[in-house]
Write an enzyme that holds these catalytic residues in place. Structure first.
Site, PDB file in Angstrom:
ATOM      1  N   ASP A 122       0.844  -1.187   0.000  1.00 16.34           N
ATOM      2  CA  ASP A 122       0.000   0.000   0.000  1.00 16.34           C
ATOM      3  C   ASP A 122       0.886   1.245   0.000  1.00 16.34           C
ATOM      4  O   ASP A 122       1.997   1.221  -0.545  1.00 16.34           O
ATOM      5  CB  ASP A 122      -0.931  -0.028   1.221  1.00 16.34           C
ATOM      6  CG  ASP A 122      -2.306   0.550   0.921  1.00 16.34           C
ATOM      7  OD1 ASP A 122      -2.372   1.753   0.596  1.00 16.34           O
ATOM      8  OD2 ASP A 122      -3.309  -0.181   1.004  1.00 16.34           O
ATOM      9  N   HIS A 130      -3.988   6.303   2.859  1.00 16.70           N
ATOM     10  CA  HIS A 130      -4.628   5.069   2.389  1.00 16.70           C
ATOM     11  C   HIS A 130      -4.075   3.838   3.103  1.00 16.70           C
ATOM     12  O   HIS A 130      -4.838   2.976   3.584  1.00 16.70           O
ATOM     13  CB  HIS A 130      -4.400   4.975   0.881  1.00 16.70           C
ATOM     14  CG  HIS A 130      -5.193   3.939   0.173  1.00 16.70           C
ATOM     15  ND1 HIS A 130      -4.805   2.622   0.097  1.00 16.70           N
ATOM     16  CD2 HIS A 130      -6.360   4.014  -0.529  1.00 16.70           C
ATOM     17  CE1 HIS A 130      -5.677   1.934  -0.616  1.00 16.70           C
ATOM     18  NE2 HIS A 130      -6.637   2.760  -1.012  1.00 16.70           N
ATOM     19  N   SER A 182     -11.089  -0.465  -1.991  1.00 17.05           N
ATOM     20  CA  SER A 182      -9.876  -0.418  -1.170  1.00 17.05           C
ATOM     21  C   SER A 182     -10.197  -0.603   0.304  1.00 17.05           C
ATOM     22  O   SER A 182      -9.362  -1.091   1.068  1.00 17.05           O
ATOM     23  CB  SER A 182      -9.148   0.915  -1.355  1.00 17.05           C
ATOM     24  OG  SER A 182      -8.432   0.958  -2.559  1.00 17.05           O
TER      25      SER A 182
END
Length: 555
Positions: free
Chosen positions: A36, A95, A346
């Site tokens: 990620d 994220h 996600s």
């Protein structure tokens, strides 16, 4: 006014309880690799208080990063730069921190986003270890860095890989870094859980489709964020909104020129203090903000999504919560909040990754295919109004159910040779196979022992297709299963399904029994599918396999 249920909710919604560590002693043996944007380690979500040393098999390390007994490895990549000098695994986007805390964050009370979604935030497996592979620079993730991240995660000794990265369209497996990387992970006994992609409502496709990885769509939970727009004539419009700002009163509603709220289209002071009515065209709201607008109303076809991303889907393995999910955020990212509410596959992917890790903590010897099968065959069927004809292509087998997946009764196992065989059936030649597998492979074609069954048939021509499968008993030693066949109302008049044998009788754990599912009939009309399911059941278990027949090759 904004309304919400006072809980962070998603794991409770899935029925996964918050369990004391002493009741799950093997959870600390599970290592999850996060490919990620990095991580923000200085959060109580990633504290190692009470943790012992990492599992003895662990071979990872920290690059420009101080690890602890919770975050036991962290690497960073930038093949375009050619060196990692000066780079850090710290998350500058947010994220990676969000997904990592969803998978394995420790329980934190009094979490909210400006008062919204207040409650206790936790991951599925809070006592599991995290290994971080920062394969994205900003929001750009190169194939070279992704492959390197997979290679290191496998060599370091992770059990599960969580991959919330994808594109708009699927690629040929031999051109896809994640397909190649996840194949090598599968070979070493590591399951990859991947986001399906966010182009569902735009007529797009699932981007991560390799059969050896778990492809996860996003679904909603029993929580909505609702705002009210009161017009001058007293009429009220209700819509979804993540809004922590004060109420705007006595403002004029204005339409932008050329129906665009881009910054270049909103120059001058004409819109200062007004509420702009903007089309949902991917704008992040910067145009109205820079123009001094008092507020913005987005007009969108995306139902119940209080964010910029559309409701995702199309042909995944299963669905997991991915709409308005609150989790940890990095202080290096925008917005400057400790926790953020965001949506997309996600966010769904780490729910499936966490569920896979939960199952792995109980069944250390299960293969990636067995864990995938357990998750898929125990998923709760979904039938959203208006979507019954294509539900399987939007939500897969259904909503994730981690507790049931821990005790599925039967599983469908598959090996490396099974996956190579299906590639041969799909027309891949020896050179292309070598790019995926890393060696030359010659096998005879056969049907993949996959828990779902899908067939593309010729339009306008009666069909007859067979799905040979083998069930492995992971329940009681002496167990028997009968079969029931469920056909959707739309397909009932057009297809027939026969399962042979119609009863499976086991006398030992891990015993395997083959069976065949034969589907015949009239193909569906263009744009529609025939949906059904076969369910092996007894008093303790239901093992459900979706069956889908379609005529369009480009779903």
């Amino acid at each position: 006014m904004t309304h919400q249920l006072l809980t962070t909710r998603s794991w409770d919604f899935l029925g996964l309880p918050q369990t004391p560590p002493q009741e799950l002693p093997l959870e600390a043996e599970v290592i999850i690799g996060m490919l990620d944007t990095g991580i923000w380690p200085d959060s109580p979500s990633f504290s190692d208080d009470g943790f012992g040393p990492p599992p003895s098999r662990w071979k990872g390390a920290g690059q420009n990063f101080t690890c602890n007994n919770k975050i036991i490895g962290a690497r960073v990549y930038d093949h375009d730069q050619g060196s990692i000098s000066g780079l850090s695994p710290l998350d500058e986007v947010g994220h990676g921190s969000h997904t990592a805390s969803t998978v394995a964050g420790r329980a934190l009370a009094n979490v909210s986003y400006g008062g919204l979604a207040a409650g206790t935030a936790r991951g599925a497996v809070p006592d599991a270890r995290l290994a971080i592979y920062k394969v994205c620079v900003g929001e750009f993730c190169s194939s070279a860095d992704i492959l390197a991240g997979f290679d290191d995660a496998i060599a370091d000794g992770v059990d599960i890989i969580s991959f919330s990265i994808g594109g708009m369209f699927p690629m040929q497996y031999f051109e896809s870094a994640q397909a190649i990387g996840s194949f090598h992970a599968m070979r070493r006994g590591v399951l990859t859980s991947a986001s399906a992609g966010n182009s569902g409502l735009d007529g797009g496709h699932v981007s991560n489709v390799a059969p050896w990885m778990l492809s996860v769509a996003a679904s909603s939970i029993d929580r909505r964020f609702v705002d009210t727009l009161v017009l001058g004539n007293g009429d009220t419009i209700v819509g979804t909104s993540i809004n922590t700002f004060p109420t705007v009163a006595n403002a004029t509603l204005a339409l932008p020129p050329r129906e665009s709220c881009d910054p270049d289209n909103l120059g001058g002071s004409l819109y200062r203090g007004k509420i702009l009515l903007c089309p949902h065209d991917g704008s992040d709201g910067q145009g109205p903000l820079l123009a001094g607008a008092a507020g913005i109303v987005l007009v969108t076809d995306s139902p119940d999504v209080a964010f910029e991303l559309p409701l995702p889907g199309l042909d995944p393995d299963l669905s997991a919560p991915g709409i308005d999910i609150i989790a940890l955020w990095s202080p290096l990212a925008t917005p400057k909040v400790p926790y953020n509410l965001i949506s997309g596959t996600s966010m769904a992917c780490p729910h499936a990754s966490g569920a896979a890790a939960y199952v792995k903590s109980f069944h250390r010897d299960w293969s990636p295919a067995m864990i995938m099968s357990a998750l898929i065959t125990t998923a709760t069927p979904m039938n959203t109004p208006g979507n019954s004809k294509t539900t399987a292509f939007k939500y897969g087998a259904g909503q994730l159910n981690p507790v049931k997946a821990n005790d599925p009764g039967l599983v469908y196992d598959a090996s490396e040779s099974d996956y190579i065989a299906i590639l041969c059936v799909q027309g891949y030649n020896a050179t292309q196979l070598a790019l995926i597998t890393g060696f030359n492979a010659t096998v005879s074609p056969s049907d993949l022992n996959y828990p779902t069954m899908a067939a593309h048939v010729e339009a306008g021509k009666n069909f007859n297709v067979s799905f040979p499968r083998t069930a492995t008993n992971v329940g009681a030693a002496s167990d028997a299963y009968d079969v029931k066949i469920i056909i959707s109302i739309e397909a009932a008049k057009d297809i027939a399904i026969v399962v042979s044998p119609s009863k499976l009788e086991f006398s030992a754990q891990n015993q395997k029994i083959p069976f065949t599912v034969t589907v015949s009939g009239v193909p569906p009309l263009d744009g529609q599918v025939h949906s059904a399911a076969i369910v092996w059941y007894n008093n303790e278990h239901e093992v459900r396999s979706p069956v889908v027949v379609y005529t369009e090759a480009d779903w």
